[in-house]
Design a protein around this motif. Structure first.
Motif, short mmCIF file in Angstrom:
data_model
loop_
_atom_site.label_atom_id
_atom_site.label_comp_id
_atom_site.label_asym_id
_atom_site.label_seq_id
_atom_site.Cartn_x
_atom_site.Cartn_y
_atom_site.Cartn_z
N ASP A 139 39.79 48.27 31.22
CA ASP A 139 41.15 48.76 31.43
C ASP A 139 41.94 47.84 32.37
O ASP A 139 43.15 47.65 32.21
CB ASP A 139 41.13 50.19 31.99
CG ASP A 139 40.48 51.17 31.03
OD1 ASP A 139 40.53 50.92 29.81
OD2 ASP A 139 39.92 52.19 31.51
N VAL A 140 41.25 47.28 33.36
CA VAL A 140 41.90 46.37 34.29
C VAL A 140 42.12 45.01 33.64
O VAL A 140 43.17 44.38 33.84
CB VAL A 140 41.05 46.22 35.57
CG1 VAL A 140 41.72 45.26 36.55
CG2 VAL A 140 40.85 47.58 36.23
N VAL A 141 41.15 44.56 32.85
CA VAL A 141 41.26 43.26 32.18
C VAL A 141 42.47 43.24 31.26
O VAL A 141 43.10 42.19 31.08
CB VAL A 141 39.97 42.96 31.40
CG1 VAL A 141 40.11 41.69 30.57
CG2 VAL A 141 38.79 42.82 32.37
N ALA A 142 42.81 44.40 30.71
CA ALA A 142 43.95 44.47 29.79
C ALA A 142 45.29 44.40 30.50
O ALA A 142 46.34 44.41 29.83
CB ALA A 142 43.87 45.77 28.98
N ARG A 143 45.31 44.30 31.83
CA ARG A 143 46.55 44.26 32.60
C ARG A 143 46.61 43.01 33.49
O ARG A 143 46.79 43.11 34.71
CB ARG A 143 46.70 45.51 33.45
CG ARG A 143 46.87 46.79 32.64
CD ARG A 143 46.74 48.03 33.54
NE ARG A 143 47.17 49.23 32.87
CZ ARG A 143 46.40 49.93 32.03
NH1 ARG A 143 45.17 49.50 31.76
NH2 ARG A 143 46.86 51.03 31.46
N PRO A 144 46.45 41.82 32.94
CA PRO A 144 46.47 40.61 33.79
C PRO A 144 47.81 40.38 34.47
O PRO A 144 47.86 39.87 35.60
CB PRO A 144 46.13 39.48 32.81
CG PRO A 144 46.59 40.00 31.47
CD PRO A 144 46.32 41.49 31.51
N GLY A 145 48.90 40.75 33.81
CA GLY A 145 50.21 40.55 34.42
C GLY A 145 50.40 41.38 35.67
O GLY A 145 50.94 40.90 36.68
N LYS A 146 49.98 42.62 35.63
CA LYS A 146 50.11 43.50 36.81
C LYS A 146 49.20 43.02 37.94
O LYS A 146 49.56 43.10 39.12
CB LYS A 146 49.80 44.94 36.42
CG LYS A 146 50.83 45.56 35.49
CD LYS A 146 50.53 47.02 35.22
CE LYS A 146 51.59 47.65 34.32
NZ LYS A 146 52.90 47.68 34.98
N LEU A 147 48.00 42.53 37.59
CA LEU A 147 47.11 42.00 38.62
C LEU A 147 47.74 40.79 39.30
O LEU A 147 47.73 40.68 40.52
CB LEU A 147 45.78 41.59 37.98
CG LEU A 147 44.74 42.69 37.77
CD1 LEU A 147 43.51 42.10 37.09
CD2 LEU A 147 44.35 43.35 39.07
N ALA A 148 48.27 39.88 38.49
CA ALA A 148 48.91 38.69 39.07
C ALA A 148 50.10 39.06 39.94
O ALA A 148 50.33 38.46 40.99
CB ALA A 148 49.34 37.74 37.96
N SER A 149 50.84 40.09 39.52
CA SER A 149 51.97 40.54 40.33
C SER A 149 51.49 41.11 41.67
O SER A 149 52.08 40.84 42.71
CB SER A 149 52.76 41.61 39.56
OG SER A 149 53.79 42.14 40.36
N GLY A 150 50.39 41.87 41.62
CA GLY A 150 49.85 42.43 42.86
C GLY A 150 49.30 41.37 43.78
O GLY A 150 49.31 41.54 45.01
N LEU A 151 48.81 40.27 43.21
CA LEU A 151 48.28 39.18 44.02
C LEU A 151 49.35 38.19 44.43
O LEU A 151 49.08 37.26 45.19
CB LEU A 151 47.19 38.45 43.23
CG LEU A 151 45.90 39.23 42.97
CD1 LEU A 151 45.02 38.51 41.96
CD2 LEU A 151 45.14 39.45 44.26
#
Length: 390
Positions: A132-144
């Motif tokens: 579920d997290v892998v499917a959201r790379p854009g949100k992860l990059a935004s958070g980082l």
């Protein structure tokens, strides 16, 4: 170098640029970059990230729940924080779990350097899958607060709720790839995997030619020709392989592979197109039928298990079942506007030379395509007189 290193050690929590480091060392930006590469085998920003990663390690190691320390609180020193990124992923189950228990997200092992970046192994809250997290790379990059091509999440080994979050020191598009392992030496067995790709983590990804059909497509400049050339060159490193192919662009992109090809053509003239079409017809109407009979014969002798060609059978002298690699690199086709696609395709089909390959009818031919095929029933070049044009 001493002034530059002292400046970085004193300002790990500030937004430092390469120009700031160069100014602190009283040299130019180019000089400081060359110095870091020569003496530390990294970039100034990469070294700064190492310092920040070390501080994050210490924060995680000395964290105490009694003091109110939590994953969400360890975000100083300018290190892109993984816990914050996970909370920014927009997964309700993670946010609810962390709101109830600040230790719902845990790190089973220390964040550590992994190639040109650092790797964090994260155990997600119960019931949350890493996919579920892998499917959201854009949100992860935004958070980082990092570019998208610098953050690479993946499912870790162990259980479905374990995440492997790799963050590069630099963007993948700016990293320099190492030379191809087969560039200077080595051999290839088309029945076995061989090195072809490289990941942003600088890990080698192997590919296969045997029992595979490759269809290569992409936007202009995305590397289609380079990939196809690598596949053909890899096949040429197997002494059993026979290679045949055509390029219709006419610019000679594959001229370098002509010496290793049993049959090669380049151009958009009618003769070259006719020879390419004859090659395809020969492959599927003559070659496959001949090999099918040979495979059936060797299967009865117990040499072709499950009616498949083995490496031993392909190496058998006189078997006629050695590998044959066929490839084609068509010319580029421009994309028509959506509203005029049907009309333009109808005009193209009605006026096209019947000897030329038609446009793909299912969708706009927005990208050039290449194919490379290793037919299961491919055979050697037929002798003159069997209908093969020269």
């Amino acid at each position: 170098m001493r002034r530059a290193l002292a400046f970085l050690e004193a300002h790990p929590d500030q937004d430092v640029t390469v120009a700031d480091i160069a100014a602190a060392a009283h040299v130019t930006v180019r000089t400081i970059r060359l110095a870091f590469r020569r003496h530390l085998d990294t970039t100034p920003v990469g070294y700064l990230r190492r310092i920040r990663l070390h501080h994050a390690h210490e924060d995680l190691r000395t964290a105490d729940a009694g003091r109110g320390d939590s994953v969400a609180a360890i975000a100083r020193c300018g290190l892109a924080h993984h816990g914050r990124a996970l909370l920014s992923a927009g997964i309700q189950a993670i946010n609810q779990a962390v709101a109830k228990d600040q230790h719902a997200i845990s790190f089973p092992e220390e964040i550590h350097r992994n190639g040109p970046g650092h790797l964090a192994i994260v155990d997600l809250p119960f019931g949350v899958e890493a996919a579920d997290v892998v499917a959201r790379p854009g949100k992860l990059a935004s958070g980082l607060r990092l570019p998208l091509d610098q953050v690479w999440p993946d499912v870790a080994t162990g259980h479905p709720g374990r995440l492997a979050l790799w963050v590069g020191y630099e963007r993948a598009t700016t990293m320099e790839a190492p030379p191809w392992p087969l560039l200077k030496s080595g051999s290839v067995d088309v029945f076995q995997p061989f090195p072809l790709f490289i990941t942003p983590r600088m890990e080698t990804v192997n590919a296969m030619l045997s029992f595979r059909n490759w269809l290569i497509g992409g936007q202009p400049g995305s590397g289609k020709t380079f990939l196809l050339r690598l596949l053909v060159l890899a096949a040429s490193l197997d002494p059993r392989a026979e290679i045949r192919g055509y390029e219709s662009k006419g610019v000679g992109d594959f001229k370098a592979v002509e010496p290793v090809c049993a049959e090669y053509g380049n151009g958009q003239d009618d003769e070259t197109i006719a020879r390419a079409a004859a090659l395809i017809k020969w492959l599927y109407h003559t070659e496959c039928q001949q090999r099918a009979a040979k495979i059936s014969h060797y299967h009865e002798l117990g040499l072709a298990p499950e009616n498949k060609v083995t490496p031993e059978l392909a190496s058998r002298k006189g078997s006629g079942l050695h590998p044959l690699v066929a490839w084609s690199s068509p010319r580029s086709v421009s994309c028509a506007p959506k509203d005029s696609w049907s009309a333009s395709r109808a005009r193209a089909c009605s006026s096209a030379n019947p000897q030329r390959w038609p446009p793909t009818p299912s969708r706009p031919a927005s990208t050039p395509r290449s194919w490379i095929s290793l037919p299961r029933c491919a055979h050697r070049r037929p002798p003159t007189g069997e209908g093969r044009p020269r």
